[in-house]
Each structure stands twice: as structure tokens, then as C-alpha cells.
Scaffold this motif. Structure first.
Motif, mmCIF file in Angstrom:
data_model
loop_
_atom_site.group_PDB
_atom_site.id
_atom_site.type_symbol
_atom_site.label_atom_id
_atom_site.label_comp_id
_atom_site.label_asym_id
_atom_site.label_seq_id
_atom_site.Cartn_x
_atom_site.Cartn_y
_atom_site.Cartn_z
ATOM 1 N N ILE A 1 -27.402 67.755 -8.445
ATOM 2 C CA ILE A 1 -28.205 66.711 -9.384
ATOM 3 C C ILE A 1 -27.314 65.613 -10.193
ATOM 4 N N GLU A 2 -27.917 64.777 -10.698
ATOM 5 C CA GLU A 2 -27.295 63.917 -11.591
ATOM 6 C C GLU A 2 -27.844 64.033 -12.929
ATOM 7 N N LYS A 3 -27.200 64.029 -13.851
ATOM 8 C CA LYS A 3 -27.407 64.422 -15.322
ATOM 9 C C LYS A 3 -26.762 63.572 -16.428
ATOM 10 N N GLU A 4 -27.004 63.194 -17.791
ATOM 11 C CA GLU A 4 -26.298 62.635 -18.568
ATOM 12 C C GLU A 4 -25.384 63.837 -19.250
ATOM 13 N N ALA A 5 -24.037 63.285 -19.601
ATOM 14 C CA ALA A 5 -23.255 64.252 -20.030
ATOM 15 C C ALA A 5 -22.967 63.628 -21.659
ATOM 16 N N PRO A 6 -22.705 64.659 -22.422
ATOM 17 C CA PRO A 6 -22.589 64.108 -24.009
ATOM 18 C C PRO A 6 -21.507 63.295 -23.996
ATOM 19 N N ILE A 7 -21.388 62.184 -24.992
ATOM 20 C CA ILE A 7 -20.428 61.273 -25.432
ATOM 21 C C ILE A 7 -20.125 61.364 -26.823
ATOM 22 N N ASP A 8 -18.736 61.160 -27.157
ATOM 23 C CA ASP A 8 -18.497 61.334 -28.740
ATOM 24 C C ASP A 8 -19.240 60.227 -29.532
ATOM 25 N N ILE A 9 -19.643 60.584 -30.714
ATOM 26 C CA ILE A 9 -20.450 59.810 -31.518
ATOM 27 C C ILE A 9 -19.549 58.578 -31.959
ATOM 28 N N SER A 10 -18.318 58.697 -32.049
ATOM 29 C CA SER A 10 -17.263 57.617 -32.388
ATOM 30 C C SER A 10 -17.304 56.482 -31.354
ATOM 31 N N ASN A 11 -17.591 56.869 -30.101
ATOM 32 C CA ASN A 11 -17.722 55.725 -28.916
ATOM 33 C C ASN A 11 -19.141 55.128 -28.804
ATOM 34 N N VAL A 12 -20.087 55.387 -29.643
ATOM 35 C CA VAL A 12 -21.298 54.439 -29.682
ATOM 36 C C VAL A 12 -21.477 53.847 -30.913
ATOM 37 N N MET A 13 -22.347 52.683 -30.813
ATOM 38 C CA MET A 13 -22.354 51.966 -32.095
ATOM 39 C C MET A 13 -23.970 51.505 -32.044
ATOM 40 N N LEU A 14 -24.580 51.535 -33.180
ATOM 41 C CA LEU A 14 -26.050 51.238 -33.283
ATOM 42 C C LEU A 14 -26.357 49.791 -32.932
ATOM 43 N N VAL A 15 -27.345 49.607 -32.181
ATOM 44 C CA VAL A 15 -27.864 47.996 -32.023
ATOM 45 C C VAL A 15 -28.901 47.545 -32.975
ATOM 46 N N CYS A 16 -28.849 46.731 -33.596
ATOM 47 C CA CYS A 16 -29.790 46.139 -34.455
ATOM 48 C C CYS A 16 -30.914 45.675 -33.701
ATOM 49 N N PRO A 17 -32.205 46.227 -34.227
ATOM 50 C CA PRO A 17 -33.557 45.491 -33.489
ATOM 51 C C PRO A 17 -33.636 44.296 -33.915
ATOM 52 N N HIS A 18 -33.248 43.886 -34.972
ATOM 53 C CA HIS A 18 -33.576 42.579 -35.512
ATOM 54 C C HIS A 18 -32.722 41.431 -34.762
ATOM 55 N N CYS A 19 -31.246 41.586 -34.939
ATOM 56 C CA CYS A 19 -30.233 40.809 -34.473
ATOM 57 C C CYS A 19 -29.852 40.863 -32.985
ATOM 58 N N ASN A 20 -30.131 41.973 -32.383
ATOM 59 C CA ASN A 20 -29.630 42.572 -31.067
ATOM 60 C C ASN A 20 -28.173 42.539 -30.820
ATOM 61 N N LYS A 21 -27.515 42.948 -31.804
ATOM 62 C CA LYS A 21 -26.026 43.034 -31.951
ATOM 63 C C LYS A 21 -25.627 44.516 -32.375
ATOM 64 N N PRO A 22 -24.481 44.996 -31.730
ATOM 65 C CA PRO A 22 -24.007 46.295 -32.338
ATOM 66 C C PRO A 22 -23.464 46.289 -33.686
ATOM 67 N N THR A 23 -23.783 46.952 -34.845
ATOM 68 C CA THR A 23 -23.481 46.790 -36.005
ATOM 69 C C THR A 23 -23.241 48.198 -36.745
ATOM 70 N N ARG A 24 -22.552 48.213 -37.754
ATOM 71 C CA ARG A 24 -22.422 49.271 -38.718
ATOM 72 C C ARG A 24 -23.787 49.361 -39.373
ATOM 73 N N VAL A 25 -23.706 50.722 -40.246
ATOM 74 C CA VAL A 25 -25.105 50.932 -40.812
ATOM 75 C C VAL A 25 -24.663 51.203 -42.362
ATOM 76 N N ALA A 26 -25.506 50.437 -43.218
ATOM 77 C CA ALA A 26 -25.449 50.817 -44.633
ATOM 78 C C ALA A 26 -26.738 51.607 -44.954
ATOM 79 N N SER A 27 -26.629 52.203 -46.222
ATOM 80 C CA SER A 27 -27.945 52.622 -46.446
ATOM 81 C C SER A 27 -28.338 52.133 -48.085
ATOM 82 N N LYS A 28 -29.576 51.921 -48.489
ATOM 83 C CA LYS A 28 -30.063 51.057 -49.493
ATOM 84 C C LYS A 28 -31.290 51.791 -50.022
ATOM 85 N N ILE A 29 -31.326 52.005 -51.371
ATOM 86 C CA ILE A 29 -32.669 52.656 -51.824
ATOM 87 C C ILE A 29 -33.510 51.433 -52.341
ATOM 88 N N LEU A 30 -34.611 51.448 -51.938
ATOM 89 C CA LEU A 30 -35.799 50.447 -52.166
ATOM 90 C C LEU A 30 -36.516 50.865 -53.607
#
Length: 110
Positions: free
Chosen positions: A65-94
Motif C-alpha cells: 500500500i502507498e501512504k504518507e510518511a511524516p515530514i519535519d515541521i522545519s521543512n514545511v512553510m504555511l501558504v497564505c490564503p490571501h497572497c498564495n505565497k509561502p510565508t512566516r506567521v506572526a500573531s496579533k491580538i485584536l
């Protein structure tokens, strides 16, 4: 003996669209299926596909069978849904006191 892996705090969540930035599948994108927090790894849909030989049981047929294996968190980057580019993430308090994630490139909430 202490655990070899230290559990990192991550700004990613299950269901986020991420882009692989290192490794065999560099450049591919997929959604996060699950986390392996003790080893700082994520399982991403369609990324790092491995073939696993399974023995037949009463409920399932055996075979390769074929299945997905785990990948290190440092090897992935979040893609912003607005600008569709991989980006770093900041946090903000509204103003109402809720904490949100913010894209570092376009300053939009994620």
C-alpha cells in the motif's frame, strides 16, 4: 533519561495548506492531515509517499500500500490564503482580545 526530541511550539494547524521547502518533494503543496508532536513532524496529504508491505488480516487484504510518511515541521512553510505565497506567521491580538495568526508578507489574518 530525558526524551531526545524537544516538543516545539508550532504556528501550524491541522488543515492548513503548506508548501514543502526542503527534501525530495520540494515545491509541492498539500494540506496537513495530522501532527506527530513528540518528534516535531507533520503528515501532509500527497507528500512523502512511501510503499508499505502489509500482511493480510481478517478485515483487510494484504499487499503493498502507498501512504504518507511524516515530514519535519522545519521543512514545511504555511501558504497564505490571501497572497498564495509561502510565508512566516506572526500573531496579533485584536481589540476584542482574540489572538489571530497574521501573514508576514501581506499582513492579512490567516
Amino acid at each position: 533519561m530525558a526524551n531526545v526530541y524537544s516538543q516545539m511550539k508550532t504556528k501550524l494547524k491541522k488543515g492548513d495548506l503548506v508548501k514543502v521547502i526542503a527534501g525530495k518533494d520540494k515545491g509541492k503543496t498539500g494540506k496537513i492531515i495530522s501532527f506527530v508532536p513528540k518528534k516535531n513532524r507533520v503528515i501532509v496529504e500527497g507528500i512523502k509517499i512511501i510503499k508499505k508491505h502489509e500482511k493480510a488480516t481478517q478485515t483487510s487484504k494484504g499487499g503493498i500500500i502507498e501512504k504518507e510518511a511524516p515530514i519535519d515541521i522545519s521543512n514545511v512553510m504555511l501558504v497564505c490564503p490571501h497572497c498564495n505565497k509561502p510565508t512566516r506567521v506572526a500573531s496579533k491580538i485584536l481589540d476584542d482580545g482574540t489572538k489571530v495568526r497574521v501573514c508576514k508578507k501581506c499582513n492579512e489574518t490567516i
